[in-house]
Design an enzyme around this catalytic site. Sequence first.
Site, mmCIF file in Angstrom:
data_model
loop_
_atom_site.group_PDB
_atom_site.id
_atom_site.type_symbol
_atom_site.label_atom_id
_atom_site.label_comp_id
_atom_site.label_asym_id
_atom_site.label_seq_id
_atom_site.Cartn_x
_atom_site.Cartn_y
_atom_site.Cartn_z
ATOM 1 N N SER A 240 0.847 -1.180 0.000
ATOM 2 C CA SER A 240 0.000 0.000 0.000
ATOM 3 C C SER A 240 0.883 1.230 0.000
ATOM 4 O O SER A 240 2.095 1.141 0.177
ATOM 5 C CB SER A 240 -0.881 0.018 1.239
ATOM 6 O OG SER A 240 -0.105 0.365 2.366
ATOM 7 N N LYS A 241 0.252 2.373 -0.178
ATOM 8 C CA LYS A 241 1.053 3.585 -0.243
ATOM 9 C C LYS A 241 1.788 3.849 1.058
ATOM 10 O O LYS A 241 2.776 4.563 1.095
ATOM 11 C CB LYS A 241 0.150 4.758 -0.597
ATOM 12 C CG LYS A 241 -0.192 4.711 -2.067
ATOM 13 C CD LYS A 241 -1.070 5.836 -2.506
ATOM 14 C CE LYS A 241 -1.411 5.635 -3.976
ATOM 15 N NZ LYS A 241 -2.699 6.147 -4.347
ATOM 16 N N ARG A 242 1.276 3.264 2.131
ATOM 17 C CA ARG A 242 1.910 3.503 3.416
ATOM 18 C C ARG A 242 3.268 2.847 3.542
ATOM 19 O O ARG A 242 4.146 3.312 4.235
ATOM 20 C CB ARG A 242 1.010 3.046 4.553
ATOM 21 C CG ARG A 242 -0.160 4.001 4.745
ATOM 22 C CD ARG A 242 -1.014 3.633 5.937
ATOM 23 N NE ARG A 242 -0.250 3.038 7.012
ATOM 24 C CZ ARG A 242 -0.636 1.971 7.668
ATOM 25 N NH1 ARG A 242 -1.759 1.373 7.349
ATOM 26 N NH2 ARG A 242 0.089 1.486 8.645
#
Length: 464
Positions: A240-242
């Site tokens: 994910s972007k995290r």
Amino acid sequence: MTVVTRFAPSPTGFLHIGGARTALFNWLFARHHGGVFRLRIEDTDRQRSTQQAIDAIIDGLKWLGLDWDDETIFQFARAPRHAEVAMEMLKQGKAYYCYTTPEELEQMRAAARAAGKPMRYDGRWRDRDPKDAPQGVKPVVRLKAPTAGETVVQDKVQGEVRVANEQLDDMVLLRSDGTPTYMHSVVVDDHDMGITHVIRGDDHLTNTFRQLQIYQAMGWELPAFAHIPLIHGPDGAKLSKRHGALGVEAYRDMGYLPEALRNYLLRLGWGHGDDEIISTAQAIEWFDLDGVGRAPSRFDFAKLDNLNGHYLRQAEDASLAGEVARRLGVAGDAQLEQRLAAGMAGLKARAKTLKELADNARFYILKRPLVPDDKARAHLAATALQVLKGLRGVLAGPQSWNGTDLEAAAREFAESNGIKLGQVAQPLRAALTGATTSPPIFEVMQVLGREETLGRIDDALAGG
RNA sequence: GUCCCCAUCGUCUAGAGGCCCAGGACAUCACCCUUUCACGGUGAAGACACGGGUUCGAAUCCCGUUGGGGACGCCA
């Protein structure tokens, strides 16, 4: 038969690491077979596609060194052709108009959910007379998919995968506004572009069944499919972007070299015996689909760092110096760039990334007087300054200014004063670099030159 | 929920029935090298998810369980 592969990103964001690997595998496969690697931008989603994303993807591929053949295909521009094929299917009775409204579909979805069943369009317009068409409803075109039997994919990575056709419903080919859906345009484009090998992420495996049905309806020859496992984040969950689903430009900014990223991505999900360090030329020679693993893998920065360190040490000093100068904001200063290049040998053994390299090199470009950090200051106490003062006297004499001779002089100085070399070297390091860690200090002296070295020592003596 | 896929050290992987009481790499730890920190070298610790089969013999084949992932749109 010439191998033709493609990379087909949708320009709704940057080129993320999973996409980069998919592109790499397609590129390697094509280059290995002396084939063609093509780029197709899947911009049929007009809402989410942006020019900015297209630029980011193209820049990312270029930075990674993945060059594509022929012109870039923009999928949206091919909408007329997609419609044409749908019409052909309509004419052949392989597809039909469906007047079901979004509201009805939503009811169907809700009912399916309530019954604990997957959403399946019920085919209510499949055999209905078009004369029954309600007024004012624009129809979609749906594929008349087989209802019995099964659809089988012979996947080059996953092996034979089959699904019962009753699991699949009549998918939409053309939306009510006449634009094609993804499923449809992918098949038409892959066919028209002469793609022989579709190498893509595992997340498309179940889509393949539906796409196969379109190939079959049109009587088109199938390409070979290879679904490569996805890359997960360090915690095993979907990237994910995290954590890690960064654009490749983020990796560039973090100071990773494209050749290191290529090597790392190659080894993530592909193996060739015990080989770890694999040049791109070697990768082209070795790459094949048999070596692709079937399990998803996790992204590990520690290993990327290690690989990057390797390629950093391998890189040319001059080009590294140029990059470091850019990062330190002194690009174009010939004298400093030269100094950085001269110091690169000692610098690059100590860094994993260009960012780290630049940070470590900063002391070379700093203007006098340096401001030592706290740890360095501790090495510049009164007694140490006495030592420095003594050494300065030696250095001011007729001293040949290269690392080896400087070290010999320092050793002689230490010995005659009954102290250890470290007691000379650390204060010297603190004075010359403002820090307690650095490349070999006599190498630093040589790179800095006589004048700058003596100047920095004087600054330290004065500061104390 | 339904369907599909996957499963070897912490991580990436080698392994296509006996060569494996499982090999390599990264990370970790120890030692060596050493003017600091690295690099480099040597060594240590560390895995076949579980349960059933098949077989003289299974990490390798089959079934199940568990765990992970993916797909289920008039998104791509």
